[in-house]
Design an enzyme around this catalytic site. Structure first.
Site, PDB file in Angstrom:
ATOM      1  N   HIS A 159     -39.321 -13.770  -1.803  1.00 49.50           N
ATOM      2  CA  HIS A 159     -39.603 -12.366  -2.155  1.00 49.50           C
ATOM      3  C   HIS A 159     -40.252 -12.302  -3.541  1.00 49.50           C
ATOM      4  O   HIS A 159     -41.254 -11.602  -3.739  1.00 49.50           O
ATOM      5  CB  HIS A 159     -38.288 -11.578  -2.131  1.00 49.50           C
ATOM      6  CG  HIS A 159     -38.395 -10.187  -2.674  1.00 49.50           C
ATOM      7  ND1 HIS A 159     -38.411  -9.068  -1.877  1.00 49.50           N
ATOM      8  CD2 HIS A 159     -38.484  -9.718  -3.952  1.00 49.50           C
ATOM      9  CE1 HIS A 159     -38.504  -7.993  -2.627  1.00 49.50           C
ATOM     10  NE2 HIS A 159     -38.557  -8.363  -3.900  1.00 49.50           N
ATOM     11  N   GLU A 160     -39.677 -13.038  -4.498  1.00 43.51           N
ATOM     12  CA  GLU A 160     -40.214 -12.998  -5.859  1.00 43.51           C
ATOM     13  C   GLU A 160     -41.596 -13.641  -5.942  1.00 43.51           C
ATOM     14  O   GLU A 160     -42.449 -13.191  -6.697  1.00 43.51           O
ATOM     15  CB  GLU A 160     -39.243 -13.691  -6.828  1.00 43.51           C
ATOM     16  CG  GLU A 160     -37.890 -12.990  -6.962  1.00 43.51           C
ATOM     17  CD  GLU A 160     -38.028 -11.528  -7.337  1.00 43.51           C
ATOM     18  OE1 GLU A 160     -38.927 -11.193  -8.140  1.00 43.51           O
ATOM     19  OE2 GLU A 160     -37.237 -10.716  -6.827  1.00 43.51           O
ATOM     20  N   HIS A 163     -44.443 -11.307  -5.398  1.00 44.02           N
ATOM     21  CA  HIS A 163     -44.894 -10.585  -6.595  1.00 44.02           C
ATOM     22  C   HIS A 163     -45.790 -11.463  -7.457  1.00 44.02           C
ATOM     23  O   HIS A 163     -46.746 -10.970  -8.081  1.00 44.02           O
ATOM     24  CB  HIS A 163     -43.678 -10.126  -7.407  1.00 44.02           C
ATOM     25  CG  HIS A 163     -42.820  -9.115  -6.717  1.00 44.02           C
ATOM     26  ND1 HIS A 163     -43.335  -7.976  -6.135  1.00 44.02           N
ATOM     27  CD2 HIS A 163     -41.480  -9.057  -6.513  1.00 44.02           C
ATOM     28  CE1 HIS A 163     -42.352  -7.265  -5.604  1.00 44.02           C
ATOM     29  NE2 HIS A 163     -41.219  -7.902  -5.811  1.00 44.02           N
ATOM     30  N   GLU A 238     -41.848  -3.327  -3.118  1.00 43.68           N
ATOM     31  CA  GLU A 238     -40.631  -4.066  -2.777  1.00 43.68           C
ATOM     32  C   GLU A 238     -40.521  -4.257  -1.266  1.00 43.68           C
ATOM     33  O   GLU A 238     -40.114  -5.325  -0.792  1.00 43.68           O
ATOM     34  CB  GLU A 238     -39.400  -3.329  -3.315  1.00 43.68           C
ATOM     35  CG  GLU A 238     -39.270  -3.349  -4.832  1.00 43.68           C
ATOM     36  CD  GLU A 238     -39.173  -4.762  -5.378  1.00 43.68           C
ATOM     37  OE1 GLU A 238     -38.506  -5.608  -4.758  1.00 43.68           O
ATOM     38  OE2 GLU A 238     -39.781  -5.026  -6.431  1.00 43.68           O
TER      39      GLU A 238
END
Length: 636
Positions: A159-160, A163, A238
């Site tokens: 997930h990170e 970004h 997100e």
């Protein structure tokens, strides 16, 4: 959306952020003027002075905070109390974290970021911070390490990394600086009131207190705007990061399990340092403050879980909370286990993925390659496992050691030709000494000559975090040495040249991250000659026959500039002509970069045969232009 579409969306969001910030500033200035007019009276001149002072305070605050963040992601991690994870850690949980981060970085085609742990945070949370992959950091709470198993930790890190890859970090860190300015009045008011208790009670004290109260009240208007802006910018991204993590890991149980544990545990994802957590709330994996409704920077946990598991219901959360309290973290017999081992548990079998032979031919198409930019899949993650396992143990150890990382990287740049290598050694000796030159040449012969082409970039990616630890003067000297080694002879290979360029880009951005972080805006028509030079060099490198190289060049130009005729003219100085093309091409609009990647692929693959070396060349060129490609360009 693919990588280029998300980059374009991030650029539009950045523009929207500027507009929202301007509106917030107008609102704050109007509120200050109204308060001054009602309390103190005064004419137009006084209001002009008040407006200018308010603008100066906001502008100074934003510039000050952005300057404090010019170092990139590391200042953010340190502000939250982060401790950097050493490369040689023996802590089982930290070793597992480092392994997961390294594998995902290699699978994504980016340098391994610095890794931090928020040791004093028992909640489950994480963040990615920085301006670009070259200065990125990944920070994870100790609570996440203790309560998540490997699948769940992998989902959070994936997930990170979304970004990191999609430009969200750049926007997030700028958001901190921009919003700090509109909070300055509130901070000033608080300080005046605090120190006013112990200060003078003279004739002017009442006016000072009234002014402080006005600043405090108006500051809360800025706080309201700031929270609204963060919530509006963050929530959609997100959700996209959750979806990207699932695409990467090809299983929902890991990410969903992490979200369920956040929902079930008493601490959730709330950080203890509430003030710092609020400033970075839009950067966190889970809401670190506890806002909801209009101020929520993340979708509700239930909504995020249901996006991964549509059958999940609200009443199941209560059952999870009950089970969590009945079986505290440490038990291994239910879905909420907090495994601390390094074992991966996945509902899908993990198949061994071997590396193709160095002489193998790959089947690539331009749209396929463009679609893979910054979009790693589960196959790439499996390939990353194979790549890490295939890197010789000695080379892997050298990449993680401070004293050996420089000669290792210089060894990757040395030319096979003894004559050129002798000139390169002379350049290294002149800048770093005879011992460094001898070590680089020895490593070239012992460990790097026989290295599979697909292992060179991953090895450099593993070495980069250690390289960044060296003092800036040493890094400046290293950059100068890299440039000299690459340009030691005009016959340097295209791959060695591009690898040198890639190292220069990464080191330069790690030294001054804020200076080089920007979204490109140039169109393809404004860089015709630069396209022609890059495609001519790439076509010439991949085709021995001059006529075949010309056809490959025209195939690439047809992709990027179909209505223009730019004749094929291989530059006289060969690969060195690329020095002039990198900056203009890197400044392209994201969607123009997509066409550029397709054009380079069309040129390389025009003869219907893409070798592993050519595929690695393609990855290196794309990496230097901030379009990271996964290691597995040919997928099943």
């Amino acid at each position: 959306m693919n990588f280029f579409e998300r980059q374009a969306a991030a650029r539009r969001t950045s523009t929207r952020l500027i507009v929202l910030f301007a509106l917030a500033v107008v609102g704050i200035v109007a509120a200050v003027d109204l308060a001054v007019l009602l309390v103190f009276g005064g004419g137009m001149g006084a209001l002009v002075v008040t407006s200018l002072l308010t603008l100066a305070v906001i502008g100074f605050g934003s510039l000050y905070r952005m300057a404090s963040l010019r170092g990139g992601g590391e200042p953010v991690a340190l502000q939250l109390g982060g401790t950097q994870v050493p490369e040689d850690t023996t802590d089982i949980q930290l070793r597992r974290l480092r392994n997961v981060v390294e594998e995902i970085a290699i699978a994504s085609g980016v340098p391994v970021p610095k890794i931090f742990v928020l040791e004093h945070e028992a909640a489950i949370n994480a963040l990615a911070a920085g301006y670009s992959p070259s200065d990125a950091v990944i920070a994870v709470t100790r609570g996440a390490l203790e309560q998540l198993n490997r699948d769940e930790l992998q989902g959070v890190i994936a997930h990170e990394f979304s970004h990191v890859l999609n430009g969200d970090m750049r926007l997030n860190i700028r958001l901190i600086g921009v919003l700090f300015g509109i909070l300055m009045l509130s901070l000033i008011g608080q300080r005046i009131l605090v120190y006013g208790r112990f200060g003078s009670r003279g004739r002017g004290a009442g006016g000072v207190v009234v002014a402080a109260l006005i600043a405090l009240a108006v500051g809360y208007i800025g706080l309201f705007f700031g929270r609204m802006i963060k919530a509006g910018v963050s929530r959609t991204r997100e959700s996209l990061a959750d979806a990207s993590a699932v695409q990467f890991t090809r299983q929902t149980s890991g990410l969903a399990g992490a979200l369920k544990k956040i929902a079930a545990s008493d601490g959730g994802s709330t950080l203890t340092q509430r003030g710092d957590a609020e400033e970075v709330s839009h950067m966190l994996f889970g809401d670190g403050v506890g806002f909801s409704g209009l101020f929520a920077t993340h979708p509700p946990l239930l909504k995020r879980i249901q996006a991964l598991e549509p059958s999940f219901r609200a009443e199941q959360l209560e059952e999870l909370r009950r089970r969590w309290r009945a079986k505290p973290p440490g038990s291994q017999d239910d879905a909420l286990s907090a495994g601390t081992t390094g074992e991966r548990r996945s509902p899908l079998p993990i198949l061994p993925v071997g590396l193709p032979g160095a002489a193998a031919a790959l089947d690539l198409t331009p749209p396929m390659v463009a679609a893979q930019v910054a979009q790693p899949s589960s196959e790439d993650y499996q390939r990353a496992d194979s790549i890490v396992a295939a890197i010789p143990e000695q080379a892997g150890q050298l990449a993680r050691q401070r004293d050996s990382v420089v000669p290792l990287l210089l060894g990757l740049l040395l030319d096979p030709s003894p004559q050129i290598q002798a000139r390169q050694r002379t350049e290294i000796e002149a800048r770093l000494g005879a011992d460094m030159a001898a070590t680089a040449q020895r490593l070239k012969g012992e460990s790097l000559d026989a290295l599979h082409p697909m292992l060179r970039l991953p090895l450099a990616a593993m070495a980069f975090p250690v390289l960044r630890l060296r003092p800036r003067p040493e890094l400046d000297t290293f950059m100068d040495t890299v440039h000299a080694v690459v340009h030691a002879d005009g016959r340097v290979s295209l791959f060695e040249y591009c690898l040198g360029r890639l190292l220069e880009v990464q080191v330069r951005e790690s030294l001054d991250p804020s200076q080089y972080a920007r979204f490109g805006r140039r169109k393809a028509g404004s860089v015709k000659q630069e396209f022609a030079t890059l495609l001519a060099v790439a076509a010439q490198a991949g085709h021995e026959d001059a006529a075949a190289a010309q056809r490959a060049y025209l195939a690439g130009m047809q992709r990027v500039l179909p209505r223009d005729h730019v004749p094929y003219a291989p530059p006289a100085d060969g690969v060195l002509a690329l020095d002039a093309v990198w900056e203009p091409l890197d400044a392209l609009d994201p969607l123009a970069k997509q066409v550029m990647v397709e054009a380079i692929t069309a040129a390389v693959s025009h003869d219907g045969r893409v070798t592993v070396a050519e595929a690695e060349l393609l990855r290196t060129i794309c990496g230097a232009l901030h379009c990271p490609l996964p290691p597995m360009l040919e997928r099943n």
